[in-house]
Design an enzyme around this catalytic site. Structure first.
Site, PDB file in Angstrom:
ATOM      1  N   LYS A  66     125.044  78.866 -13.457  1.00  0.00           N
ATOM      2  CA  LYS A  66     126.354  78.174 -13.842  1.00  0.00           C
ATOM      3  C   LYS A  66     127.306  79.328 -13.374  1.00  0.00           C
ATOM      4  CE  LYS A  66     125.679  74.346 -15.085  1.00  0.00           C
ATOM      5  NZ  LYS A  66     126.193  72.808 -14.804  1.00  0.00           N
TER       6      LYS A  66
ATOM      7  N   SER B 198     116.417  76.594 -12.657  1.00  0.00           N
ATOM      8  CA  SER B 198     117.522  76.361 -12.834  1.00  0.00           C
ATOM      9  C   SER B 198     118.309  77.125 -13.950  1.00  0.00           C
ATOM     10  CB  SER B 198     118.745  75.134 -13.339  1.00  0.00           C
ATOM     11  OG  SER B 198     117.762  74.345 -13.622  1.00  0.00           O
TER      12      SER B 198
END
Length: 421
Positions: free
Chosen positions: A59, A314
């Site tokens: 992110k 992720s």
């Protein structure tokens, strides 16, 4: 999309600019072979380790790229986001590095561990505001501040600069690999990462099939693509919090609809199995959303045989207090944990009879709740039993019924079962 409006796709030039923008703050994470999975699936499996970023997820890429693009006036006014997870950490670190003030809204029940992580990354450049009971409450308050104080809202996925930042993962994979990639498996929450990465591959490696992976309880992208329109789900299962959204972005929906070869869903219990496997066998800690891509391999086992496959891991912001629930869900998915209402005769020795004569030698009682009813012939108990093999279930139920101990089986009764798990 509105009639006559052109679908936005991130250009490779813009993704390369994003890569240059974030290179000082975002690590070029390893793309390495996963030997155990490669052997299991008879394929060449590689893991793209975004869990090794400073904020332990990808992110930071999108957040930093977006905040870096602000004008002087926008930067001076400050930024706002609503998130209790990885996006908040990415925004917080970006604010500190770029010396821009930020307000980060979280629901009031957000665990203190997550609040402290965000504070650690943002330090004095951010203010955390705990508002409301749900994400929607926090999000609405964030939007209100933006409108009233002319601040810029940093969206977690439905933003061009955010998408271009996440797309840099695709460039890295193609630069790091020495073999053509046949498949990339990638988690989908709001769709920012899937949109950016899939566009890079469609342009630079068009034969690569991009498979989006969603939690079974939150299939917002899959449903939207099937319906041909971005569709908001009424209810979702929030366990895989990093990939559980009711509605994907309008930008990301259009891109994913055009680019993805397939979108599949994975049961939450399967994801929990993968989390425990990675920890116990590979010493890798992942969050539930971070395990989605690897969990999907079982459902593509035939197609990926002999192929070169990348799974994007992720993130790894897993809360250790969730370990018990992760173990429970994994056992339930493997058909090794079962809950029953057991009718115990109200006489001495009934419990001993149940343990000695009904339970198998490898069965273990993990939950027991009983209240004696003095005016009844039988007293009911809720009993949780862990088996060594799923094949032990049927003989157990048969013995319980033969000796009149069987009351009910609760695993397939969601209205009751939710109070146990």
């Amino acid at each position: 999309m509105e009639k006559g409006k052109t679908t936005y796709f991130p250009s490779i030039d813009n993704v390369k600019v994003a890569a240059d923008t974030i290179k000082q703050v975002s690590a070029v994470t390893p793309l390495g072979p996963a030997f155990r999975y490669s052997k299991q699936f008879d394929a060449n499996i590689f893991l793209k380790r975004e869990d090794l970023q400073q904020v332990r997820s990808y992110k930071i890429r999108g957040a930093y790229n977006k905040i870096s693009s602000l004008t002087e006036e926008e930067s001076a006014n400050g930024v706002v986001c609503a998130s209790a997870g990885n996006h908040a950490q990415g925004v917080a670190l970006s604010c500190k590095l770029l010396k821009i003030k930020g307000s980060i809204y979280m629901p009031a029940p957000t665990p203190n561990q997550k609040v402290q992580q965000v504070k650690m990354f943002g330090e004095d450049y951010i203010e955390i505001k705990l508002i409301g009971d749900t994400f929607d409450d926090a999000n609405n308050a964030a939007m209100k501040e933006c409108e009233e104080q002319q601040k810029t809202f940093i969206h977690p996925f439905n933003d061009e600069k955010v998408i271009e930042g996440q797309a840099t993962i695709g460039l890295e994979i193609l630069e790091q690999t020495t073999v053509p990639i046949d498949y990339v498996f990638i988690a989908i929450g709001g769709g920012g990462l899937a949109s950016g990465l899939s566009t890079v591959f469609k342009t630079l490696s068009p034969n690569t099939k991009i498979i989006g992976v969603e939690p079974e309880g939150a299939p917002s992208m899959k449903v939207s693509i099937e319906n041909g329109i971005n569709t908001e789900l009424e209810e979702i299962e929030k366990f895989i919090d990093g990939a559980a959204v009711k509605r994907v972005g309008d930008l990301t929906f259009e891109i994913c609809k055009a680019n993805l070869h397939d979108v599949i869903t994975v049961p939450e219990g399967k994801v929990c199995e993968t989390i425990l496997e990675l920890y116990n066998k590979d010493a890798i800690v992942v969050e539930p959303a971070g395990a989605l891509s690897i969990s999907a391999l079982d459902f593509y086992a035939e197609q990926i045989k002999g192929k070169n496959v990348v799974c994007v891991v992720s993130g790894s912001n897993n809360d250790i207090t969730r370990t018990a629930e992760i173990k429970e869900r994994a056992l339930l998915y493997a058909n090794l944990k079962h809950y029953f209402i057991v009718k115990f005769p109200q006489r001495a020795g009934a419990l001993r009879e149940f343990v000695v004569d009904i339970l198998g030698p490898n069965d273990d009682i993990t939950f027991f709740q009983y209240a004696k009813k003095t005016n009844r012939e039988n007293g009911s108990a809720v009993v949780g039993i862990q088996l060594k093999s799923s094949s032990d279930l049927e003989p157990l139920i048969v013995k319980m019924k033969q000796r009149n101990f069987f009351g009910d089986y609760l695993n397939n009764k969601p209205d009751l079962f939710q109070f146990l798990v």
